[in-house]
Design an enzyme around this catalytic site. Structure first.
Site, PDB file in Angstrom:
ATOM      1  N   CYS A  19      32.370  14.249  11.712  1.00 14.01           N
ATOM      2  CA  CYS A  19      32.392  15.461  12.551  1.00 14.01           C
ATOM      3  C   CYS A  19      32.220  15.176  14.038  1.00 14.01           C
ATOM      4  O   CYS A  19      33.192  15.218  14.791  1.00 14.01           O
ATOM      5  CB  CYS A  19      31.311  16.427  12.071  1.00 14.01           C
ATOM      6  N   ARG A  58      31.690   7.141   6.483  1.00 13.52           N
ATOM      7  CA  ARG A  58      32.856   7.350   7.343  1.00 13.52           C
ATOM      8  C   ARG A  58      32.472   7.186   8.811  1.00 13.52           C
ATOM      9  O   ARG A  58      31.484   7.774   9.260  1.00 13.52           O
ATOM     10  CB  ARG A  58      33.443   8.747   7.120  1.00 13.52           C
ATOM     11  N   THR A  64      39.872  16.528   8.350  1.00 11.37           N
ATOM     12  CA  THR A  64      40.679  16.629   9.574  1.00 11.37           C
ATOM     13  C   THR A  64      40.339  15.411  10.446  1.00 11.37           C
ATOM     14  O   THR A  64      39.570  15.512  11.395  1.00 11.37           O
ATOM     15  CB  THR A  64      40.408  17.945  10.336  1.00 11.37           C
ATOM     16  N   ARG A  94      37.242  12.202  -8.586  1.00 13.14           N
ATOM     17  CA  ARG A  94      36.239  13.168  -8.103  1.00 13.14           C
ATOM     18  C   ARG A  94      36.103  14.322  -9.115  1.00 13.14           C
ATOM     19  O   ARG A  94      35.005  14.740  -9.443  1.00 13.14           O
ATOM     20  CB  ARG A  94      36.682  13.695  -6.728  1.00 13.14           C
ATOM     21  N   THR A 102      37.563  21.672  10.254  1.00 13.04           N
ATOM     22  CA  THR A 102      37.382  21.776  11.705  1.00 13.04           C
ATOM     23  C   THR A 102      38.683  21.412  12.428  1.00 13.04           C
ATOM     24  O   THR A 102      39.245  20.335  12.185  1.00 13.04           O
ATOM     25  CB  THR A 102      36.242  20.844  12.166  1.00 13.04           C
ATOM     26  N   ASP A 137      40.681  19.419  -6.412  1.00 14.23           N
ATOM     27  CA  ASP A 137      40.800  18.243  -5.539  1.00 14.23           C
ATOM     28  C   ASP A 137      41.952  17.382  -6.044  1.00 14.23           C
ATOM     29  O   ASP A 137      42.206  17.321  -7.250  1.00 14.23           O
ATOM     30  CB  ASP A 137      39.498  17.421  -5.543  1.00 14.23           C
ATOM     31  N   VAL A 172      31.931  19.529   2.129  1.00 11.09           N
ATOM     32  CA  VAL A 172      31.985  20.963   2.448  1.00 11.09           C
ATOM     33  C   VAL A 172      32.355  21.798   1.222  1.00 11.09           C
ATOM     34  O   VAL A 172      31.698  22.777   0.891  1.00 11.09           O
ATOM     35  CB  VAL A 172      32.981  21.211   3.607  1.00 11.09           C
TER      36      VAL A 172
HETATM   37  N1  LIG Z   1      30.904  16.748   6.194  1.00 10.06           N
HETATM   38  C1  LIG Z   1      30.347  17.669   6.927  1.00 10.06           C
HETATM   39  O1  LIG Z   1      29.165  17.694   7.122  1.00 10.06           O
HETATM   40  C2  LIG Z   1      31.153  18.790   7.561  1.00 10.06           C
HETATM   41  C3  LIG Z   1      30.465  19.864   8.128  1.00 10.06           C
HETATM   42  C4  LIG Z   1      31.176  20.892   8.684  1.00 10.06           C
HETATM   43  C5  LIG Z   1      32.575  20.831   8.696  1.00 10.06           C
HETATM   44  N2  LIG Z   1      33.234  19.759   8.160  1.00 10.06           N
HETATM   45  C6  LIG Z   1      34.691  19.771   8.181  1.00 10.06           C
HETATM   46  O2  LIG Z   1      35.134  20.186   6.887  1.00 10.06           O
HETATM   47  C7  LIG Z   1      36.314  19.477   6.517  1.00 10.06           C
HETATM   48  C8  LIG Z   1      36.080  18.725   5.229  1.00 10.06           C
HETATM   49  O3  LIG Z   1      35.104  17.729   5.447  1.00 10.06           O
HETATM   50  P1  LIG Z   1      34.343  17.006   4.256  1.00 10.06           P
HETATM   51  O4  LIG Z   1      33.235  16.241   4.885  1.00 10.06           O
HETATM   52  O5  LIG Z   1      34.047  17.940   3.169  1.00 10.06           O
HETATM   53  O6  LIG Z   1      35.472  15.993   3.773  1.00 10.06           O
HETATM   54  P2  LIG Z   1      35.422  15.095   2.460  1.00 10.06           P
HETATM   55  O7  LIG Z   1      36.245  13.907   2.752  1.00 10.06           O
HETATM   56  O8  LIG Z   1      34.018  14.919   1.987  1.00 10.06           O
HETATM   57  O9  LIG Z   1      36.145  15.994   1.371  1.00 10.06           O
HETATM   58  C9  LIG Z   1      37.453  16.381   1.447  1.00 10.06           C
HETATM   59  C10 LIG Z   1      38.017  16.438   0.036  1.00 10.06           C
HETATM   60  O10 LIG Z   1      39.333  16.939   0.138  1.00 10.06           O
HETATM   61  C11 LIG Z   1      40.141  16.244  -0.762  1.00 10.06           C
HETATM   62  N3  LIG Z   1      41.518  16.382  -0.327  1.00 10.06           N
HETATM   63  C12 LIG Z   1      42.170  15.728   0.660  1.00 10.06           C
HETATM   64  N4  LIG Z   1      43.428  16.189   0.768  1.00 10.06           N
HETATM   65  C13 LIG Z   1      43.566  17.159  -0.164  1.00 10.06           C
HETATM   66  C14 LIG Z   1      44.632  18.006  -0.542  1.00 10.06           C
HETATM   67  N5  LIG Z   1      45.805  17.942   0.054  1.00 10.06           N
HETATM   68  N6  LIG Z   1      44.422  18.877  -1.545  1.00 10.06           N
HETATM   69  C15 LIG Z   1      43.240  18.944  -2.169  1.00 10.06           C
HETATM   70  N7  LIG Z   1      42.179  18.164  -1.864  1.00 10.06           N
HETATM   71  C16 LIG Z   1      42.358  17.284  -0.866  1.00 10.06           C
HETATM   72  C17 LIG Z   1      39.616  14.836  -0.760  1.00 10.06           C
HETATM   73  O11 LIG Z   1      39.975  14.158  -1.941  1.00 10.06           O
HETATM   74  C18 LIG Z   1      38.112  15.072  -0.633  1.00 10.06           C
HETATM   75  O12 LIG Z   1      37.472  15.121  -1.890  1.00 10.06           O
HETATM   76  C19 LIG Z   1      36.662  18.610   7.707  1.00 10.06           C
HETATM   77  O13 LIG Z   1      37.526  19.282   8.549  1.00 10.06           O
HETATM   78  C20 LIG Z   1      35.331  18.422   8.410  1.00 10.06           C
HETATM   79  O14 LIG Z   1      35.479  18.144   9.782  1.00 10.06           O
HETATM   80  C21 LIG Z   1      32.542  18.756   7.575  1.00 10.06           C
END
Ligand SMILES: NC(=O)c1ccc[n+]([C@@H]2O[C@H](COP(=O)([O-])OP(=O)(O)OC[C@H]3O[C@@H](n4cnc5c(N)ncnc54)[C@H](O)[C@@H]3O)[C@@H](O)[C@H]2O)c1
Length: 425
Positions: free
Chosen positions: A260, A331, A86, A40, A121, A35, A17
């Site tokens: 998700c 995942r 989340t 990364r 989310t 991050d 995201v």
């Molecule tokens: N992947 C999707 O398609 C998608 C779509 C819509 C919404 N979401 C929601 O968006 C959110 C993020 O999902 P994602 O798929 O991008 O996750 P992800 O795991 O791909 O990325 C999250 C990033 O956050 C970093 N991170 C974790 N804790 C941290 C902190 N305390 N400080 C800074 N960085 C930190 C991790 O190292 C990771 O690189 C979730 O809530 C997910 O449900 C995801």
């Protein structure tokens, strides 16, 4: 509230995201992608996205974007967007640890007039119940006086070729002024337009309900697929017939994994319990979808036994281990659960996936992917994920991996014509 020209954006979490958002903003506004994962950030500084969602050229084109793993670099920024995971814990309870940690981190550099928008989310109310108290307590600033917040759900879908700019963005703020400012910031990049709502809980609810609705619809297809199987009716023929009606929904049976759809409903269920309500439809949808790997394994083993093939002496090949086609994300990927079920019958399982990161699979799933399947070798081939690479490979090549005359093909996603496989969902 600052003007757009004075807005500097800090994005927390450079995952599926955060990165696309950072690249989109970084083409127009000074942006920092932060991050806690140093590897990364090292990769991104070299314009490399391991998840293969954003090309090197795209990252380079965001001239106003820089990356950092040092929180102090965020000090000069004033508009923070949080996009951290989340997940749920092993009891399927929402795990807010990453959001709490991210809020705590922002609190260190939060200043008067700053805005924090959450995109992760959650269930309705979580931003104000979980994140804001951390921001207030640790920054010693007062909510809606010294700093402001917002919630804007992310609706991208990895590997689907839908850019963040092309999806209407629901926005919200902690008061009217914050809402308008947040909306105007997103308007800088969102070509499809924004949809400002008055209450942050509406924006939170919108996302989690969208995903729960999807889970329920797929669960219904999975449920009827199980029943059609018992009745000896070809599910895909039923779907083709249904499709002729103008208002039939286009859901198909399949595995529900990932970060998700298979997770978000638990957030909603959890919150509903607090209000004394058990969301039975949503809860059972989760049970049905989570039960599909077992159903698939049992279907296969039954067919093997019918064909007088001893499962305990058989070799299976699972093609595709990501949670979704053409995506490297493993995942909550369900093909591993199919293998777990097959192993209960002592079936030996190999995994093949040319898209995912082999090292990550080894580290996270403790599985060695094979480089290339042997020919005339497997009693069973499960086409678990509809990667384009498999479609392009063609069914004739795939069939060569199976034992001549006796090898079974289970085409879960019905990629190929029905006469080409022995089993489908
Ligand atoms: N992947 C999707 O398609 C998608 C779509 C819509 C919404 N979401 C929601 O968006 C959110 C993020 O999902 P994602 O798929 O991008 O996750 P992800 O795991 O791909 O990325 C999250 C990033 O956050 C970093 N991170 C974790 N804790 C941290 C902190 N305390 N400080 C800074 N960085 C930190 C991790 O190292 C990771 O690189 C979730 O809530 C997910 O449900 C995801």
């Amino acid at each position: 509230m600052k003007s757009i020209k004075d807005t500097k954006i800090g994005i927390i979490g450079m995952g599926y995201v955060g990165l696309p958002l950072a690249v989109a903003f970084g083409k127009k506004i000074k942006t920092l992608g932060f991050d806690i994962n140093k590897n990364r950030i090292t990769d991104l500084k070299k314009y490399k996205d391991k998840s293969k969602e954003i090309s090197e050229k795209e990252i380079k084109s965001a001239k106003k974007l820089i990356f950092s793993d040092n929180v102090l670099d965020l000090e000069e920024y004033n508009f923070f967007i949080v996009a951290v995971p989340t997940p749920v814990d092993r009891f399927k309870i929402p795990d807010f640890t990453p959001l709490i940690k991210a809020s705590s981190l922002i609190a260190k550099i939060l200043k008067k007039g700053d805005v924090v928008v959450f995109e992760s989310t959650v269930y309705p109310g979580a931003t104000e119940e979980i994140c804001i108290p951390v921001l207030e307590k640790e920054s010693k600033l007062v909510y809606n006086k010294d700093f402001f917040a917002g919630y804007s759900p992310e609706r991208i879908s990895p590997a689907d070729n839908n850019n963040v700019q092309d999806i209407v963005k629901v926005t919200s703020g902690s008061n009217i002024e914050a809402g308008k400012y947040i909306d105007s910031v997103y308007k800088q990049i969102i070509v499809a337009g924004t949809f400002l709502v008055e209450d942050m809980r509406v924006a939170e609810a919108c996302k989690v309900i969208e995903n729960t609705q999807r889970d329920i619809n797929i669960a219904f297809m999975n449920e009827v697929s199980v029943v059609m199987e018992k009745m000896g009716i070809e599910m895909r023929d039923v779907l083709a017939a249904m499709k002729t009606k103008w208002n039939a929904l286009s859901f198909v049976p399949g595995l529900v994994g990932g970060h998700c759809i298979g997770v978000d409903p638990y957030y909603l269920l959890h919150k509903a319990y607090e209000f004394g309500y058990s969301m039975e439809v949503s809860r059972n949808a989760r049970i049905v979808n989570d039960g599909m790997p077992k159903f698939i394994a049992e279907k296969v083993v039954t067919k093997m036994c019918k064909n007088k093939v001893n499962p305990a002496k058989s070799k299976a090949l699972i093609m595709g281990v990501s949670f979704k086609e053409n995506c490297a994300d493993i995942r909550n990927a369900r093909p591993f659960d199919i293998a777990k079920e097959l192993k209960k019958y002592s079936v030996e399982v190999d995994f093949y996936d040319p898209i995912v990161d082999k090292k990550e699979v080894k580290t996270v799933k403790k599985v060695d992917l094979i480089e290339k399947p042997n020919e005339n070798y497997y009693d069973l081939i499960i086409l678990a994920v509809a990667h384009k690479k498999f479609i392009n490979m063609g069914i004739n090549k795939i069939k060569k991996f199976a034992k001549k005359d006796s090898g079974l093909i289970f085409d879960i996603k019905a990629i190929f014509d029905k006469k080409e496989s022995d089993l489908r969902l």
